[in-house]
Design an enzyme around this catalytic site. Sequence first.
Site, short mmCIF file in Angstrom:
data_model
loop_
_atom_site.label_atom_id
_atom_site.label_comp_id
_atom_site.label_asym_id
_atom_site.label_seq_id
_atom_site.Cartn_x
_atom_site.Cartn_y
_atom_site.Cartn_z
N SER A 143 43.96 33.13 48.12
CA SER A 143 42.86 33.95 48.64
C SER A 143 42.54 32.96 50.14
O SER A 143 42.85 31.65 49.97
CB SER A 143 41.37 34.18 48.06
OG SER A 143 40.51 34.58 49.08
N TYR A 156 34.75 32.23 42.03
CA TYR A 156 36.17 32.55 42.79
C TYR A 156 36.61 31.65 43.57
O TYR A 156 37.87 31.28 43.38
CB TYR A 156 35.62 33.78 43.62
CG TYR A 156 36.47 34.67 44.08
CD1 TYR A 156 37.43 35.26 43.42
CD2 TYR A 156 37.07 34.32 45.39
CE1 TYR A 156 38.42 36.08 44.02
CE2 TYR A 156 38.39 35.09 45.96
CZ TYR A 156 38.66 35.92 45.28
OH TYR A 156 39.71 36.57 45.84
N1 LIG Z 1 40.68 42.45 48.35
C1 LIG Z 1 40.36 41.29 48.89
O1 LIG Z 1 39.79 41.24 50.05
C2 LIG Z 1 41.22 40.37 48.49
C3 LIG Z 1 41.36 38.89 49.62
C4 LIG Z 1 41.86 37.67 48.81
C5 LIG Z 1 42.51 37.76 47.91
N2 LIG Z 1 42.47 38.69 46.92
C6 LIG Z 1 43.14 38.69 45.89
O2 LIG Z 1 44.06 39.72 45.58
C7 LIG Z 1 44.20 39.91 44.13
C8 LIG Z 1 44.15 41.47 43.86
O3 LIG Z 1 43.06 41.95 43.98
P1 LIG Z 1 42.57 43.19 44.89
O4 LIG Z 1 41.89 43.12 45.97
O5 LIG Z 1 43.70 44.03 45.04
O6 LIG Z 1 41.80 43.85 43.66
P2 LIG Z 1 41.85 45.08 42.99
O7 LIG Z 1 40.65 45.08 41.96
O8 LIG Z 1 42.23 46.33 43.74
O9 LIG Z 1 43.03 44.73 41.95
C9 LIG Z 1 43.10 43.76 40.96
C10 LIG Z 1 43.80 44.32 39.98
O10 LIG Z 1 43.96 43.30 38.73
C11 LIG Z 1 43.69 43.94 37.48
N3 LIG Z 1 43.19 42.84 36.54
C12 LIG Z 1 41.92 42.72 36.48
N4 LIG Z 1 41.55 41.85 35.56
C13 LIG Z 1 42.89 41.59 34.74
C14 LIG Z 1 43.40 41.15 33.70
N5 LIG Z 1 42.70 40.11 32.84
N6 LIG Z 1 44.78 41.12 33.51
C15 LIG Z 1 45.58 41.87 34.03
N7 LIG Z 1 45.12 42.69 34.92
C16 LIG Z 1 43.69 42.55 35.39
C17 LIG Z 1 42.76 45.28 37.77
O11 LIG Z 1 42.89 46.15 36.88
C18 LIG Z 1 43.35 45.73 39.06
O12 LIG Z 1 44.20 46.57 38.64
C19 LIG Z 1 43.39 39.05 43.56
O13 LIG Z 1 43.76 37.94 43.04
C20 LIG Z 1 42.37 38.90 44.53
O14 LIG Z 1 41.53 37.74 44.13
C21 LIG Z 1 41.84 39.97 47.30
#
Ligand SMILES: NC(=O)c1ccc[n+]([C@@H]2O[C@H](COP(=O)([O-])OP(=O)(O)OC[C@H]3O[C@@H](n4cnc5c(N)ncnc54)[C@H](O)[C@@H]3O)[C@@H](O)[C@H]2O)c1
Length: 277
Positions: A143, A156
């Site tokens: 991130s 986080y």
């Molecule tokens: N959305 C943002 O603004 C953002 C920014 C930077 C980084 N990220 C990172 O992107 C990645 C994806 O997140 P997202 O934003 O798409 O969120 P999201 O909630 O849409 O997707 C996350 C997915 O991870 C799954 N998950 C949660 N716990 C789990 C586990 N123990 N085992 C397997 N799957 C699990 C959830 O069911 C979900 O499908 C994450 O690592 C997040 O930290 C997101």
Amino acid sequence: MQEFVGKAAFVTGGASGIGLALCRALAEAGGKVMLADIEEAALDAAVASLAGSGQEIRGVICDVADPTSVDAAAQATFSAFGKVHILGNNAGVGARGGINHIALDNWRWVVDVNLIGVVNGVRAFLPHMRAHGEGGHIVNTASMAGMVNFQRFAPYPATKYAVVGISEGLAKEVKPLGIGVSILCPRFVRTNILESARNRPERYGPATPTDTTNPLYARFAERVRTGMHPAEVARRVLAAVRDDELYIFTHPEMRSAVEERFQAILAAFDRAAAPSL
Ligand SMILES: NC(=O)c1ccc[n+]([C@@H]2O[C@H](COP(=O)([O-])OP(=O)(O)OC[C@H]3O[C@@H](n4cnc5c(N)ncnc54)[C@H](O)[C@@H]3O)[C@@H](O)[C@H]2O)c1
């Protein structure tokens, strides 16, 4: 890795947000994809949504925090596709932080998913990738919070700094094996991350309720809801995998924040180098 046609990928957090967009982009590029996720109904819907891609798309329930679960998901992927060339350690969750919310359960949950989840993925897939000898690519989702901490004393950013660190080390170790590593560092992306607690296992206890009236939270939530489309992030990821880029940034406006941090670090080195009085 220049070519995705016929290559198989395993992506965690594949049922939603960035993971699902990455799976879609890989399928559109001709790859076979195993979506791995802890949320069964969302996983089924995600697999169904990619059914028309013309590629082999499968889903497997997987808790990335649990090495046994990740090993089983890896075996299911090897059985389905044979060789796997692309690993996306993407599943991630957010929880409340700050000096008024130092709940150890929060720390354990976020560390287990965001950091140990990446370790479990590498542990389950790297021996296989080494053994088939055809090279491959590992994408670890960190991130912008792994480059600059905007989130106070919270688990986080701790996990995301760690993902950046271990990925930099991993990249050096696997380069001679023909395996590339990329570290995905987005800022706000329009996903379901605000509802991370929907998948918080009971063993970590109840989530700290979010005070949605808090102006800081409201501003943060609005920026996620109006953030970059996940498909745009996935497009950047595929380009970076093709060009074997270590860092993947999606939000160029964050450059100044990173520069500010590095300048503070460099200034500390200047002080160390200055003659002592
Ligand atoms: N959305 C943002 O603004 C953002 C920014 C930077 C980084 N990220 C990172 O992107 C990645 C994806 O997140 P997202 O934003 O798409 O969120 P999201 O909630 O849409 O997707 C996350 C997915 O991870 C799954 N998950 C949660 N716990 C789990 C586990 N123990 N085992 C397997 N799957 C699990 C959830 O069911 C979900 O499908 C994450 O690592 C997040 O930290 C997101």
